[in-house]
Write a protein that holds these residues in place. Structure first.
Motif, PDB file in Angstrom:
ATOM      1  N   ASP A 170      -1.069  12.771  -0.786  1.00  0.00           N
ATOM      2  CA  ASP A 170      -1.952  11.898  -0.020  1.00  0.00           C
ATOM      3  C   ASP A 170      -2.869  11.043  -0.900  1.00  0.00           C
ATOM      4  OD1 ASP A 170      -2.459  10.832   2.507  1.00  0.00           O
ATOM      5  OD2 ASP A 170      -4.314  11.976   2.705  1.00  0.00           O
ATOM      6  N   HIS A 171      -2.447  10.778  -2.152  1.00  0.00           N
ATOM      7  CA  HIS A 171      -3.168   9.819  -2.984  1.00  0.00           C
ATOM      8  C   HIS A 171      -2.690   8.435  -2.575  1.00  0.00           C
ATOM      9  CE1 HIS A 171      -2.956  13.407  -5.768  1.00  0.00           C
ATOM     10  NE2 HIS A 171      -4.226  13.309  -5.419  1.00  0.00           N
ATOM     11  N   ARG A 172      -3.620   7.508  -2.384  1.00  0.00           N
ATOM     12  CA  ARG A 172      -3.276   6.163  -1.925  1.00  0.00           C
ATOM     13  C   ARG A 172      -3.538   5.164  -3.034  1.00  0.00           C
ATOM     14  NH1 ARG A 172      -2.513   6.311   3.602  1.00  0.00           N
ATOM     15  NH2 ARG A 172      -2.944   8.361   4.461  1.00  0.00           N
ATOM     16  N   PHE A 173      -2.608   4.217  -3.191  1.00  0.00           N
ATOM     17  CA  PHE A 173      -2.722   3.206  -4.228  1.00  0.00           C
ATOM     18  C   PHE A 173      -1.898   1.989  -3.825  1.00  0.00           C
ATOM     19  CE2 PHE A 173       0.723   6.059  -5.101  1.00  0.00           C
ATOM     20  CZ  PHE A 173       1.748   5.295  -5.602  1.00  0.00           C
ATOM     21  N   GLU A 174      -2.037   0.923  -4.575  1.00  0.00           N
ATOM     22  CA  GLU A 174      -1.290  -0.306  -4.304  1.00  0.00           C
ATOM     23  C   GLU A 174      -0.508  -0.691  -5.545  1.00  0.00           C
ATOM     24  OE1 GLU A 174      -4.329  -3.127  -3.309  1.00  0.00           O
ATOM     25  OE2 GLU A 174      -4.353  -2.514  -1.213  1.00  0.00           O
ATOM     26  N   SER A 175       0.586  -1.410  -5.335  1.00  0.00           N
ATOM     27  CA  SER A 175       1.356  -1.910  -6.461  1.00  0.00           C
ATOM     28  C   SER A 175       2.135  -3.148  -6.031  1.00  0.00           C
ATOM     29  CB  SER A 175       2.315  -0.833  -6.966  1.00  0.00           C
ATOM     30  OG  SER A 175       2.880  -1.222  -8.204  1.00  0.00           O
ATOM     31  N   TRP A 176       2.410  -4.020  -6.979  1.00  0.00           N
ATOM     32  CA  TRP A 176       3.173  -5.244  -6.744  1.00  0.00           C
ATOM     33  C   TRP A 176       4.622  -5.015  -7.120  1.00  0.00           C
ATOM     34  CZ3 TRP A 176       1.461  -9.687  -4.566  1.00  0.00           C
ATOM     35  CH2 TRP A 176       0.079  -9.857  -4.467  1.00  0.00           C
ATOM     36  N   ALA A 218       0.885  -1.155   0.000  1.00  0.00           N
ATOM     37  CA  ALA A 218       0.000   0.000   0.000  1.00  0.00           C
ATOM     38  C   ALA A 218       0.927   1.209   0.000  1.00  0.00           C
ATOM     39  CB  ALA A 218      -0.893  -0.004   1.238  1.00  0.00           C
ATOM     40  N   LEU A 219       0.698   2.138  -0.921  1.00  0.00           N
ATOM     41  CA  LEU A 219       1.578   3.286  -1.079  1.00  0.00           C
ATOM     42  C   LEU A 219       0.778   4.573  -1.017  1.00  0.00           C
ATOM     43  CD1 LEU A 219       3.522   1.833  -4.140  1.00  0.00           C
ATOM     44  CD2 LEU A 219       4.309   1.867  -1.770  1.00  0.00           C
ATOM     45  N   LYS A 220       1.474   5.678  -0.739  1.00  0.00           N
ATOM     46  CA  LYS A 220       0.835   6.992  -0.810  1.00  0.00           C
ATOM     47  C   LYS A 220       1.874   7.995  -1.267  1.00  0.00           C
ATOM     48  CE  LYS A 220       1.487   8.723   3.855  1.00  0.00           C
ATOM     49  NZ  LYS A 220       0.866   9.375   4.987  1.00  0.00           N
ATOM     50  N   CYS A 221       1.392   9.018  -1.962  1.00  0.00           N
ATOM     51  CA  CYS A 221       2.299  10.051  -2.443  1.00  0.00           C
ATOM     52  C   CYS A 221       2.209  11.270  -1.529  1.00  0.00           C
ATOM     53  CB  CYS A 221       1.961  10.440  -3.881  1.00  0.00           C
ATOM     54  SG  CYS A 221       0.448  11.417  -4.039  1.00  0.00           S
ATOM     55  N   SER A 222       3.033  12.264  -1.805  1.00  0.00           N
ATOM     56  CA  SER A 222       3.040  13.467  -0.973  1.00  0.00           C
ATOM     57  C   SER A 222       1.718  14.230  -1.084  1.00  0.00           C
ATOM     58  CB  SER A 222       4.210  14.371  -1.356  1.00  0.00           C
ATOM     59  OG  SER A 222       4.114  14.737  -2.720  1.00  0.00           O
TER      60      SER A 222
END
Length: 144
Positions: free
Chosen positions: A11-17, A5-9
């Motif tokens: 504050d957008h949240r997303f997932e990646s493998w 689970a990731l987030k950018c500065s």
């Protein structure tokens, strides 16, 4: 393979493998992990709970959205915008600033173009009155 689970500065949240934790660390250190919503590369791991089955009879997990689908309506809009630009404009790569400036000065035939520019190049174009707009995530070959 590991899913983060990731987030950018922004504050957008997303997932990646990723192939491994080390692979994520290497890609992130090189700025190659970017937000699918805003295109920003200031991305970090978000807090996430591990999924651990307590027995073989564990209840089925709720349906998840596929990782290949957009997580947010803004992603759908950005995808449509990217597809439109790729279909209706010419990719000029890192020559974007020079091409846009030449067009603005009448040294090149006008037309729709897209490519990459450094923040300094983009700032200079704006100061010169060249009409440009940043489009997040349009860089070819730099997608998560």
């Amino acid at each position: 393979m590991i899913r983060y689970a990731l987030k950018c500065s922004g504050d957008h949240r997303f997932e990646s493998w990723f192939q491994s934790a080390a692979a994520y660390d290497a890609l992130a250190a090189r700025g190659l992990v970017s937000c699918p919503v805003c295109g920003g590369s200031d991305v970090e791991k978000a807090i996430m709970a591990p999924r651990v089955a307590t027995s073989e009879e564990a209840p089925p997990r709720p349906a998840e959205r596929p990782l290949t689908g957009p997580a947010h309506p803004a992603e759908q809009m950005l995808k449509a915008l990217r597809e439109h630009l790729e279909k209706n404009s010419t990719y000029v790569g890192p020559r974007f600033a020079a091409e846009a400036r030449a067009m603005h000065l009448g040294e090149r035939e006008e037309g729709s173009i897209h490519g990459e520019a450094t923040p300094e190049e983009a700032r200079a174009l704006i100061e010169e009155g060249v009409p440009v707009a940043p489009i997040p995530g349009l860089v070819r070959g730099k997608r998560n």
